[in-house]
Scaffold this active site. Structure first.
Site, PDB file in Angstrom:
ATOM      1  N   ARG A  82       0.688  -1.187   0.070  1.00 37.76           N
ATOM      2  CA  ARG A  82      -0.103   0.008   0.075  1.00 37.76           C
ATOM      3  C   ARG A  82       0.967   1.225  -0.104  1.00 37.76           C
ATOM      4  NH1 ARG A  82      -2.419   2.860   4.759  1.00 37.76           N
ATOM      5  NH2 ARG A  82      -3.990   4.331   3.546  1.00 37.76           N
ATOM      6  N   HIS A 126      -2.886  11.265   1.049  1.00 36.91           N
ATOM      7  CA  HIS A 126      -2.132  10.956   2.321  1.00 36.91           C
ATOM      8  C   HIS A 126      -1.561  12.268   2.853  1.00 36.91           C
ATOM      9  CE1 HIS A 126      -0.874   7.602   5.223  1.00 36.91           C
ATOM     10  NE2 HIS A 126      -0.859   8.754   5.668  1.00 36.91           N
ATOM     11  N   GLU A 171      -7.417   8.593   6.587  1.00 40.95           N
ATOM     12  CA  GLU A 171      -7.681   9.360   7.889  1.00 40.95           C
ATOM     13  C   GLU A 171      -7.981  10.958   7.609  1.00 40.95           C
ATOM     14  OE1 GLU A 171      -4.658   6.517  10.195  1.00 40.95           O
ATOM     15  OE2 GLU A 171      -4.249   8.896  10.053  1.00 40.95           O
ATOM     16  N   ASN A 294      -7.712   1.799   9.896  1.00 38.60           N
ATOM     17  CA  ASN A 294      -6.519   2.029  10.599  1.00 38.60           C
ATOM     18  C   ASN A 294      -6.738   2.007  12.082  1.00 38.60           C
ATOM     19  OD1 ASN A 294      -5.500   2.485   8.082  1.00 38.60           O
ATOM     20  ND2 ASN A 294      -4.935   4.498   8.253  1.00 38.60           N
ATOM     21  N   TYR A 296      -4.790   1.663  15.994  1.00 32.32           N
ATOM     22  CA  TYR A 296      -3.329   1.670  16.763  1.00 32.32           C
ATOM     23  C   TYR A 296      -3.715   1.474  17.966  1.00 32.32           C
ATOM     24  CZ  TYR A 296      -1.058   3.449  12.695  1.00 32.32           C
ATOM     25  OH  TYR A 296      -0.467   3.615  11.493  1.00 32.32           O
ATOM     26  N   GLU A 348      -3.833  -0.047   8.147  1.00 31.50           N
ATOM     27  CA  GLU A 348      -2.761   0.189   9.134  1.00 31.50           C
ATOM     28  C   GLU A 348      -2.611  -0.308  10.508  1.00 31.50           C
ATOM     29  OE1 GLU A 348      -1.600   4.470   9.409  1.00 31.50           O
ATOM     30  OE2 GLU A 348      -2.078   4.923   7.204  1.00 31.50           O
TER      31      GLU A 348
END
Length: 443
Positions: A82, A126, A171, A294, A296, A348
């Site tokens: 990606r 991005h 995002e 994504n 985290y 991600e």
């Protein structure tokens, strides 16, 4: 479930394994071959905005080392890579003339991936908006939505017959909130009204881009990448519970509800709604071929003074983010309940560690455990019925980590920025072995 236990055989044979990067964080060559300025060039060169005065001028020098870097990707045994396209590299002013040298770079990158058996997964945006567009209002200017749709259509025509997927935005929360409310990201503004209008225009431009690409006959699957987390109150006190609900509204629902439900959420910290025109939500709510997630860490809310810290049962990353793999399972099961979802890719997921290269080795056991536990969390969500089709670790390389410069390392591959020497960390070896074992057990 033991979050540390996962076997390669848990995933189906067609599950996609990958790694991820973004253009400004790795490419460098900021002033070469006709590339225009981006807002991150401007922001990173503004004194005091980025730690240590770091910039993305060189980064990982991927623009010159791309062939070597693709060899590293292939050596990990993964199926997919990606990457993002730098809008100012291919269209320096964000409208008008196209830059053939920049376009040729991505043509070469994609063609080489296909020759190597790697599936290219492209992201159109991005965070590196052409500075020329920011000069006339950036994402707060509704006209930027049309400029983005034009860009998406052109790139879709150029690459859409060769890439495995195209994501419009990565995002949008970060662009809107970190860039236009908190001032931590480019363009560095601090205005709630602007930030919420930016969020709306990002979503609108996404929908317009999907329509433009589909009208142009783009065959690649099309989607968007959202960062999401569950939100947990620090206690059962009504004020903590309410704060968690508002935080989830800000972070997840503000972006997912317009796409899937055609409205903004009622429970949020925001004090206003953005200006929306007739048919905006119809345009935003275009059907998705996939949704990128994504993840985290979780959101932890405490209204106490001082706030009660997150308990951190699995520790913390070098970003001081709590490691909380079970939150990924919870998130995926929750959005499956709330929305009619397309197939999902974890686009991600990763951990910053205070890595040290010693005797040619980076012993990053915490990152390996992070990987293992989050893959177990994906497996648990799949067993709960969530259609997760792939996993991309963030990031392939240590790279320019936005306002933190080169101080934080997320990569599977260590980069010595002085020499550009790449070294696979222990976590890279673990991930490679896991993927290869998966392929063996899937035969």
């Amino acid at each position: 479930m033991n979050q540390g236990t996962i076997k390669p055989a848990a995933f189906p044979p067609d599950f996609v394994w990958g790694v991820a990067t973004s253009a400004y964080q790795i490419e460098g060559a900021a002033k070469e071959d006709g590339r225009g300025l981006s807002i991150w060039d401007t922001f990173s060169h503004t004194p005091g905005k980025v730690l240590n005065g770091d910039t993305g001028d060189v980064a990982c020098d991927h623009y010159h080392r791309w062939a070597e870097d693709l060899d590293i990707v292939a050596g990990l045994g993964v199926d997919a890579y990606r990457f993002s396209i730098a809008w100012p590299r291919v269209q320096p002013a964000g409208q008008g003339d196209w830059n053939e040298k920049g376009l040729d770079f991505y043509d070469r990158l994609v063609d080489r991936m296909l020759e190597m058996g790697l599936a290219p997964h492209a992201t159109l945006y991005h965070w590196d908006l052409p500075q020329a567009l920011q000069d006339v209002g950036g994402w707060a200017n509704r006209d930027t939505c049309q400029r983005f749709a034009d860009y998406a259509e052109y790139m879709g025509r150029r690459l859409g017959d060769r890439v495995a997927s195209i994501a419009t935005h990565n995002e949008p929360w970060c662009t809107a909130i970190k860039g236009n409310l908190l001032g931590e990201f480019a363009p560095g503004l601090r205005d709630e009204g602007v930030a919420l209008q930016v969020a709306h225009h990002l979503l609108l431009s996404h929908g317009m881009a999907l329509q433009a690409m589909r009208a142009a006959g783009v065959r690649a699957p099309l989607g968007i990448v959202l960062n999401q987390s569950p939100a947990h109150p620090a206690s059962n006190a009504p004020e903590d519970v309410a704060a968690a609900a508002r935080a989830y509204g800000d972070f997840v629902r503000w972006y997912a509800d317009p796409i899937f439900l055609g409205r903004y959420p009622a429970i949020t910290n925001y004090t206003r709604l953005p200006e929306a025109h007739e048919n905006d939500f119809k345009n935003i709510g275009q059907p998705l071929d996939f949704l990128g997630i994504n993840y985290y860490t979780r959101i932890w809310t405490s209204t106490a003074q001082p706030p009660v810290p997150a308990p951190g049962p699995h520790g913390y990353s070098d970003m001081d983010w709590e490691t909380y793999p079970e939150g990924l399972t919870e998130l995926l099961l929750g959005i499956q309940r709330d929305y009619d979802l397309p197939p999902i890719y974890i686009t991600e997921n990763g951990m910053a560690c205070a890595d040290v290269l010693a005797n040619g080795r980076v012993a990053d056991a915490d990152r390996t455990e992070y990987l293992r536990s989050h893959l177990a969390a994906v497996d648990a969500a799949r067993r709960g019925g969530v259609d997760v089709r792939g996993y991309f670790y963030w990031s392939l390389f240590d790279n320019f980590e936005w306002e933190l410069g080169y101080d934080k390392r997320f990569g599977l591959v260590h980069v010595d920025y002085a020499t550009q020497q790449r070294t696979l960390k222990d976590s890279a070896h673990w991930y490679r072995d896991f993927v290869l074992q998966h392929k063996e057990t899937s035969k």
